[in-house]
Design a protein around this motif. Sequence first.
Motif, short mmCIF file in Angstrom:
data_model
loop_
_atom_site.label_atom_id
_atom_site.label_comp_id
_atom_site.label_asym_id
_atom_site.label_seq_id
_atom_site.Cartn_x
_atom_site.Cartn_y
_atom_site.Cartn_z
N UNK A 104 1.51 15.38 6.87
CA UNK A 104 1.59 15.43 7.92
C UNK A 104 0.37 15.06 8.91
N UNK A 105 0.05 14.03 9.83
CA UNK A 105 -0.91 13.99 11.01
C UNK A 105 -0.36 14.27 12.23
N UNK A 106 -1.27 15.34 12.74
CA UNK A 106 -0.73 15.52 14.13
C UNK A 106 -1.66 15.20 15.14
N UNK A 107 -1.30 14.43 15.68
CA UNK A 107 -2.16 13.40 17.18
C UNK A 107 -2.72 14.50 18.29
N UNK A 108 -3.60 14.20 18.53
CA UNK A 108 -4.52 14.96 19.31
C UNK A 108 -5.56 14.96 18.59
N UNK A 116 -9.69 11.83 8.77
CA UNK A 116 -10.24 11.83 7.01
C UNK A 116 -9.97 12.00 6.09
N UNK A 117 -10.22 12.74 4.43
CA UNK A 117 -10.60 12.91 3.64
C UNK A 117 -8.97 12.98 3.42
N UNK A 118 -8.94 14.10 3.94
CA UNK A 118 -7.59 15.16 3.96
C UNK A 118 -6.15 14.36 4.57
N UNK A 119 -6.41 13.76 5.40
CA UNK A 119 -4.93 12.89 6.02
C UNK A 119 -4.87 11.58 5.48
N UNK A 120 -6.15 10.57 5.05
CA UNK A 120 -5.47 9.15 4.35
C UNK A 120 -4.61 9.34 3.37
N UNK A 121 -3.76 8.43 3.49
CA UNK A 121 -2.67 8.09 2.69
C UNK A 121 -2.81 7.11 2.03
N UNK A 445 -3.19 16.37 -8.26
CA UNK A 445 -4.61 15.29 -7.45
C UNK A 445 -4.76 15.25 -5.83
N UNK A 446 -3.99 16.50 -4.82
CA UNK A 446 -4.75 16.21 -3.96
C UNK A 446 -5.98 17.84 -3.56
#
Length: 503
Positions: A104-108, A116-121, A445-446
């Motif tokens: 999940x990507x939290x705005x703000x 960043x890498x942890x949030x890339x899809x 993998x993540x």
Amino acid sequence: MLELLPFPFTWVLLGLCAVLLYLYLVWPYSAFKDVGIPGPKPVPLFGNYLSYGKSVGQFDRECYKKFNKVYGIFEGRQPIMMVGDLELVRDITVRETNNFTNRRVLEGQGEIIAKGLTMLKDEEWRRFRSAISPAFSSVKLKQMALVMEKYADNFVDNLDESAKQDAMFNMKELAGAYTMDVIAGTAFGVDVDSLHDPNNPFITNAKKRFDINLFNPFMIILFLFPQLGKVLLHFGVTLFPTEVIDFFNAAVDNVINMRGGNEDDAKRVDFLQLLIKAHNEELDRGVSHELVKHGVSKKAIKRESVLFWLGGYETTSNVISCTAYNLALHQEVQDRVIKEVDAVIEKRGKLDYEALMEMPFLEMCVNETLRMFPASQRLERVCNKDTEIKGLHIPAGTVVNIPAYAIHHDEEIWPEPDKFKPERFSKEEKEARDPYAFLPFGSGPRNCVGMRLAQLELRFALAKALQKFRLVPCDRTVVPIRIKNTLSNQIEDGVWLKVEART
């Protein structure tokens, strides 16, 4: 027609607004009840967020036990499916990983964090992961160990000063300076020398990045009103201080510029150089990632470098500090580690990469610390299409969290879970236990791309320290250790210890 109403139309509108507001506040809270998944009762608007006041880990432990490992909670109006059953954990993170690739990507949070890498899809994440994974191969780690050893010696020099003065010191501060020096030296080829300068701007800025908890007003806004986070971001207001990101952005720019056309720099094998080699100018020009299958943009190189620099500082220093704390409070365990360190050095004649690989009991102590204080208390995935696992239906778009902290403190898996018992990680016990009961760096993998570097780094510091000193508690040692109320395991008020020179 309106004149026929027995009360003014204004009251009709107010009543309608009240009904709509009520539906807005409570509508999502039937999500799990409709599919038979239990969970704690949510509070309108807040969901279960207020229960985090007792700490996320403690809340997860209580729910995990009460609702039989699979349950639903709400962060504000956002449903979160909590999955602690180990077979489901395996399927979500490994077998069905293509259906649970993203987070999940939290705005703000700002562009640096949100992209960043942890949030890339999906494919963008796979592209980046494949670009940087070679930096952490065994061959590369052996080369990094030579640099790491230098900073581990500086770490020990600091301990020596404390021993001579019989002084109490904050291990968290010292470990943080050590990890900052290591990440700067091994990943970027820069000597920032934080160990000799406690007010080094790299340290002061990194601290600001992690000085936050779940009840920070901005954090509450992100969880309860995520769209408002996007509005604030539009006006330049972010969760993390902009001056911190600007400082590390400038630092990365300087390093990249220094590597302009130098042949020796081009032969480097560190994290930054691998990203530079993977640079694809087509992506800088805005060509779609779907059309360009390889490489990374210049903006992405800077973004990932800033995140790696910051991420490499906090997590590893926490593990070093917590392991030192456990050893100081359990002298009989520390005796066994010292005996192992001495035996390996006597056999090999020095403390290097290969020597560290021959210290299984030290590794057991580190793993037991990671069990008690995992780097992240939860692992998050988002389901990208309807999935059925072991009779559990997970709709597309569902946010799934794995309560790693609760699993690590499950009494059925780990008897007396609040006690420090390195023997849990003996070869025999590990083979008899489900591998998904231990998730210190994630799973599948993540998982954490830098975990091997972190493990080498913290073993170097601990082994070098115990080669010369004994760790002991002092008047300022807090028992039990206090952890900040965050989703990671950040230490509250430091870890105060003393060291005694070994005779």
